[in-house]
Design an enzyme around this catalytic site. Structure first.
Site, short mmCIF file in Angstrom:
data_model
loop_
_atom_site.label_atom_id
_atom_site.label_comp_id
_atom_site.label_asym_id
_atom_site.label_seq_id
_atom_site.Cartn_x
_atom_site.Cartn_y
_atom_site.Cartn_z
N ASP A 38 1.02 -1.01 -0.29
CA ASP A 38 -0.30 -0.12 0.22
C ASP A 38 0.67 1.01 0.47
O ASP A 38 0.81 2.57 -0.88
CB ASP A 38 -1.14 -0.08 0.94
CG ASP A 38 -2.12 -0.78 1.49
OD1 ASP A 38 -2.42 -1.20 -0.13
OD2 ASP A 38 -3.09 -1.39 2.34
N LEU A 84 -13.56 -1.85 -1.08
CA LEU A 84 -14.47 -0.86 0.16
C LEU A 84 -12.79 -0.21 -0.20
O LEU A 84 -11.71 0.11 -0.40
CB LEU A 84 -14.18 -0.88 1.58
CG LEU A 84 -15.02 -2.35 1.34
CD1 LEU A 84 -15.06 -2.85 3.05
CD2 LEU A 84 -16.57 -1.23 1.50
N LYS A 117 -13.09 -6.26 10.33
CA LYS A 117 -13.23 -6.23 8.92
C LYS A 117 -11.83 -7.65 9.19
O LYS A 117 -10.73 -7.29 9.73
CB LYS A 117 -11.92 -4.82 7.79
CG LYS A 117 -11.93 -5.34 6.87
CD LYS A 117 -11.60 -4.07 5.98
CE LYS A 117 -11.27 -3.79 4.29
NZ LYS A 117 -10.72 -5.17 4.24
N ARG A 138 -14.20 -14.66 -5.52
CA ARG A 138 -14.88 -13.63 -5.75
C ARG A 138 -14.41 -13.25 -6.78
O ARG A 138 -14.77 -12.26 -7.44
CB ARG A 138 -13.74 -12.24 -4.45
CG ARG A 138 -14.34 -10.99 -4.79
CD ARG A 138 -13.47 -10.03 -4.07
NE ARG A 138 -12.35 -9.15 -4.94
CZ ARG A 138 -12.84 -8.04 -5.27
NH1 ARG A 138 -13.80 -7.36 -4.57
NH2 ARG A 138 -11.78 -7.02 -5.53
N GLU A 180 -16.65 -13.56 4.82
CA GLU A 180 -15.21 -14.04 4.33
C GLU A 180 -14.75 -15.99 4.97
O GLU A 180 -14.96 -15.91 6.25
CB GLU A 180 -14.63 -13.17 5.55
CG GLU A 180 -13.25 -13.20 5.57
CD GLU A 180 -13.04 -11.91 3.70
OE1 GLU A 180 -14.23 -11.69 3.38
OE2 GLU A 180 -11.59 -10.75 3.92
N LYS A 296 -20.78 0.86 7.19
CA LYS A 296 -21.89 0.34 6.32
C LYS A 296 -23.16 1.66 6.74
O LYS A 296 -22.97 1.46 7.60
CB LYS A 296 -22.33 -0.58 5.80
CG LYS A 296 -21.21 -1.67 5.57
CD LYS A 296 -22.21 -2.68 5.36
CE LYS A 296 -21.82 -4.24 5.96
NZ LYS A 296 -22.41 -5.04 5.45
N CYS A 414 35.13 2.96 17.71
CA CYS A 414 34.27 3.86 18.36
C CYS A 414 34.03 5.71 17.88
O CYS A 414 35.02 5.95 17.79
CB CYS A 414 34.13 3.71 19.75
SG CYS A 414 32.97 4.79 20.77
N CYS A 433 32.42 -1.33 21.90
CA CYS A 433 33.38 -0.23 22.73
C CYS A 433 34.15 -0.75 24.26
O CYS A 433 32.88 -1.19 25.48
CB CYS A 433 33.04 0.97 22.93
SG CYS A 433 34.46 1.95 23.34
S1 IVH Z 1 -19.15 -5.92 4.11
C1 IVH Z 1 -18.68 -4.15 -0.52
N1 IVH Z 1 -17.65 -6.65 6.03
O1 IVH Z 1 -13.20 -6.53 2.91
C2 IVH Z 1 -17.70 -5.23 0.64
N2 IVH Z 1 -16.50 -7.03 3.99
O2 IVH Z 1 -12.10 -4.56 1.11
C3 IVH Z 1 -18.01 -5.29 1.55
N3 IVH Z 1 -14.73 -7.76 4.61
O3 IVH Z 1 -13.91 -7.88 -0.13
C4 IVH Z 1 -18.64 -6.12 2.36
N4 IVH Z 1 -14.68 -8.09 6.67
O4 IVH Z 1 -13.85 -9.47 1.72
C5 IVH Z 1 -17.83 -6.86 5.14
N5 IVH Z 1 -17.88 -7.48 8.04
C6 IVH Z 1 -16.61 -7.30 6.95
C7 IVH Z 1 -15.66 -8.00 6.12
C8 IVH Z 1 -15.06 -7.44 4.62
C9 IVH Z 1 -13.78 -8.64 5.86
C10 IVH Z 1 -13.65 -8.14 3.32
C11 IVH Z 1 -14.51 -8.20 2.19
C12 IVH Z 1 -14.69 -7.20 1.14
C13 IVH Z 1 -13.38 -6.48 1.41
C14 IVH Z 1 -13.48 -5.15 0.59
#
Ligand code: IVH
Length: 674
Positions: A38, A84, A117, A138, A180, A296, A414, A433
């Site tokens: 990143d 995201l 996440k 995916r 996930e 969200k 040193c 040293c």
């Molecule tokens: S909501 C629009 N909730 O993060 C997709 N995603 O960077 C968002 N992910 O591809 C879905 N934990 O696989 C959501 N609690 C969570 C998540 C989550 C991991 C992953 C997901 C997505 C990626 C997006």
């Protein structure tokens, strides 16, 4: 260094990032961390912003990640699986909220749905009339791979959705559950232990292992690996029934899949920030890895109305924790002399923010490490920093070299006092040293003596120690006790009040407890706990001074290396003089009296962290009541006090020896006895 050429730099960055992407998304191998990649992407996007003519069609900024692997059937997703956008701090979070508010009718009350996440791989699972039918990775978001046979082996994926009064509306027809697939941290650890035992190479991290497992062509191999599915989205034709994400999660649970129980609703940015802080601190306790939150808009109709930009929905963001890795350039490498004389190469870096703070220097440990990692002056390197730990250089990015980088040459002398550096043994990694009067050594040593864990002399931080050395007022730890107010007043750093304060603070520490004093002497290998063990066993400085290697090694927790270092320390003439000087200046150690009290004859070991006191405090309070504080469990231990985040090893040993285990409250009760 060569003249900066943005085109050449951009081309190299592009090549390296694409290489990373290919390994990560196609081959499921990681050649560097996501955070480091990143950081490179960030540098490239900055160049592209300044010089748009440098953007090439194969730039990572121009493409969506992930090509499906050949070998699995490719399947079209019912609706695109999106990504995201990230926000990293409060300002960026507020900017996201403001952008959304502008797009929605004025006065709309916004609720946010927050979840952890998870760091795994996304998967869409399709049920037909509540029966498991298909699982799709995916892929590129539009088309994924059919991994139905593999996902079927995951125990947390139901083969038939549960019928309850809350789920019944979503059982008929096509039900798609997205989520996930993760491997838990402890399962990953166990798996790697097995790999090592079998002489096989260890896996890099849980995410890659989970992804690699799902893409195995043999489902039997998948069944043998512990994977879990945590759902985060429900797609059903009865969409009008699922008005909020909150409701979607409840329904997911009633359908019989896992949805994170800590996911919850927030009503304001403040509440989101609180939740973010909480999980940043507690993320270690989660079973899976995470690098942030997903936020969200809770109302799914508003979410849909906000639409999609690029490949991410406007109504959701990933609220990341500060990255623990970043890339930056090594400006120079210099050698720092520590309190034991160790000469440590240190990289001077172009300042970069890692884990929320700016890093300008990173230890390179020793000469061998610099050459083993091949870190050169001018290199772009990956820097790692987790929490409060000292920043480290992980590796140089050799592909970004332009030929101007210079190899590091370890100085023979040193850099501070000019004495020739030596190694105790040819096999040792560290140069030292040997000059005990080296100003750098004295500075670090005196600073250490005055520091919190040792004598804890208020007002005697590193800067003041440096000023006192430079003014010729002190040369070693004992000299501190000869400092007079008049001397201090001659220095710019001190005025009447601050000079009084320091003199008083020093006088208050003329009778230090033996363990703190011992630790403060800076004897190699004698850390805080070893100092406590030594004090417990020998009771006085004199006894310790006269102890032989055998007598020392007989103490629980003290090995031969430590014993040798202690004997060697007392043998050196400068240390004999130092101890004599302490005496002359009337520094009297508090003897470890065999206090008698309600805990007399009882030995304690503390494992993990206590809430109401530090380990040192616990040791002091136990001793004050006549008890003994030990560093490790032996058959002499009466009580093992078990705090938070305990190490398994001590518990196992205590169980074997039949040592009584007590919690912090029980310890407090024992300490309250008269
Ligand atoms: S909501 C629009 N909730 O993060 C997709 N995603 O960077 C968002 N992910 O591809 C879905 N934990 O696989 C959501 N609690 C969570 C998540 C989550 C991991 C992953 C997901 C997505 C990626 C997006």
């Amino acid at each position: 260094m060569a003249k900066y050429d943005p085109a050449a730099r951009a081309a190299k960055l592009c090549e390296l990032i694409n290489d990373y992407r290919y390994h990560y998304h196609v081959l499921n191998k990681s050649i560097m961390s996501e955070a480091a990649a990143d950081s490179l992407k960030h540098e490239l996007s900055q160049i592209e912003e300044r010089y748009p003519e440098l953007i090439t069609p194969d730039s990572p900024s121009q493409r969506v990640a992930g090509e499906p692997l050949p070998g699995f059937k490719q399947v079209q997703h019912s609706s695109r699986m999106l990504s995201l956008n990230d926000v990293f701090d409060e300002t960026e979070l507020n900017a996201w909220i403001e952008r959304i508010k502008k797009l929605l009718p004025a006065g709309a009350k916004l609720e946010y749905f927050m979840d952890i996440k998870m760091d795994g791989l996304a998967c869409a699972i399709v049920y037909e009339d509540s029966v498991y039918k298909q699982a799709i990775t995916r892929g590129d978001g539009f088309v994924g791979e059919d991994v139905t046979a593999n996902v079927r082996t995951i125990e947390s994926v139901p083969l038939r959705l549960r019928q309850t009064k809350d789920s019944v509306k979503f059982l008929g027809g096509r039900t798609e559950i997205r989520g996930e697939i993760v491997m838990y941290k402890d399962d990953f650890k166990k798996l790697n232990e097995q790999q090592t035992k079998a002489g096989k190479p260890a896996f890099a991290n849980p995410r890659n292992t989970a992804a690699g497992t799902i893409r195995q062509l043999d489902p039997k191999l998948v069944a043998a690996r512990p994977l879990h599915f945590h759902a985060y989205d429900l797609i059903h034709e009865n969409k009008a029934e699922v008005l909020t994400n909150d409701f979607a999660y409840k329904t997911l649970c009633s359908l019989g899949v896992i949805a994170n129980p800590m996911a919850t609703v927030a009503n304001s940015a403040d509440e989101i920030i609180k939740f973010h802080k909480k999980w940043e601190q507690q993320r270690q306790k989660l079973r899976f890895n995470t690098d942030g939150l997903v936020i969200k808009i809770n109302d799914r109709r508003l979410h849909e109305r906000l639409g999609v930009v690029g490949k991410a929905p406007r109504g959701s963001v990933a609220f990341k924790y500060p990255a623990e890795q970043a890339t930056t350039k090594v400006k120079d490498i210099f050698v720092s002399i520590g309190r034991t004389g160790a000469a440590t190469p240190v990289a001077m870096l172009e300042p970069v923010v890692v884990a929320g703070s700016t890093v300008q220097m990173a230890t390179l440990h020793n000469e061998g490490e610099v050459h083993r990692k091949d870190i050169r002056i001018g290199d772009t390197v990956i820097v790692h920093k987790a929490g409060d730990v000292i920043p480290e250089v992980v590796e140089p990015l050799k592909k970004l070299r332009d030929g101007s980088e210079k190899k590091f040459v370890m100085p023979t002398h040193c850099p501070d006092c000019g004495t020739k550096l030596v190694k105790a043994k040819a096999t040792e990694a560290i140069w030292r040293c040997p000059n005990t009067a080296c100003p750098s050594r004295s500075w670090k040593l005196i600073g250490h003596f005055a520091s919190k864990g040792a004598l804890d002399i208020e007002g005697l931080g590193e800067k003041n120690v440096m000023a006192l050395i430079q003014a010729g007022l002190i040369r070693d730890q004992a000299d501190i006790y000869s400092i007079k107010k008049e001397d201090l007043l001659k220095l710019e750093r001190f005025a009447n009040i601050s000079a009084d304060k320091l003199v008083l603070a020093i006088a208050a520490k003329k009778n230090p407890p033996l363990p703190r004093f011992l630790f403060g002497l800076g004897i190699r290998h004698v850390g805080e706990q070893t100092a406590i063990d030594l004090a417990n066993h020998f009771h006085s400085m004199e006894n310790l001074r006269d102890a032989t290697i055998d007598e020392l090694s007989a103490v629980e927790g003290i090995g031969e290396v430590v014993a040798e270092a202690i004997v060697e320390w007392f043998e050196q003439p400068v240390h004999k003089k130092l101890l004599a000087k302490f005496k002359r200046l009337e520094v009297e150690l508090q003897a470890v009296r065999k206090t008698t009290g309600p805990l007399s004859g009882k030995s304690f070991v503390v494992t993990g962290t206590l809430e109401s006191m530090s380990r040192e405090e616990a040791a002091e309070r136990i001793r004050a009541k006549g008890g003994t504080f030990q560093s490790s469990v032996s058959n002499e231990t009466d009580y093992l006090v078990v705090g938070a985040n305990v190490g398994e090893a001590k518990l196992v040993k205590a169980r074997k020896l039949g040592t009584k285990q007590i919690d912090e409250q029980k310890l407090l009760d024992l300490l309250a006895q008269h």
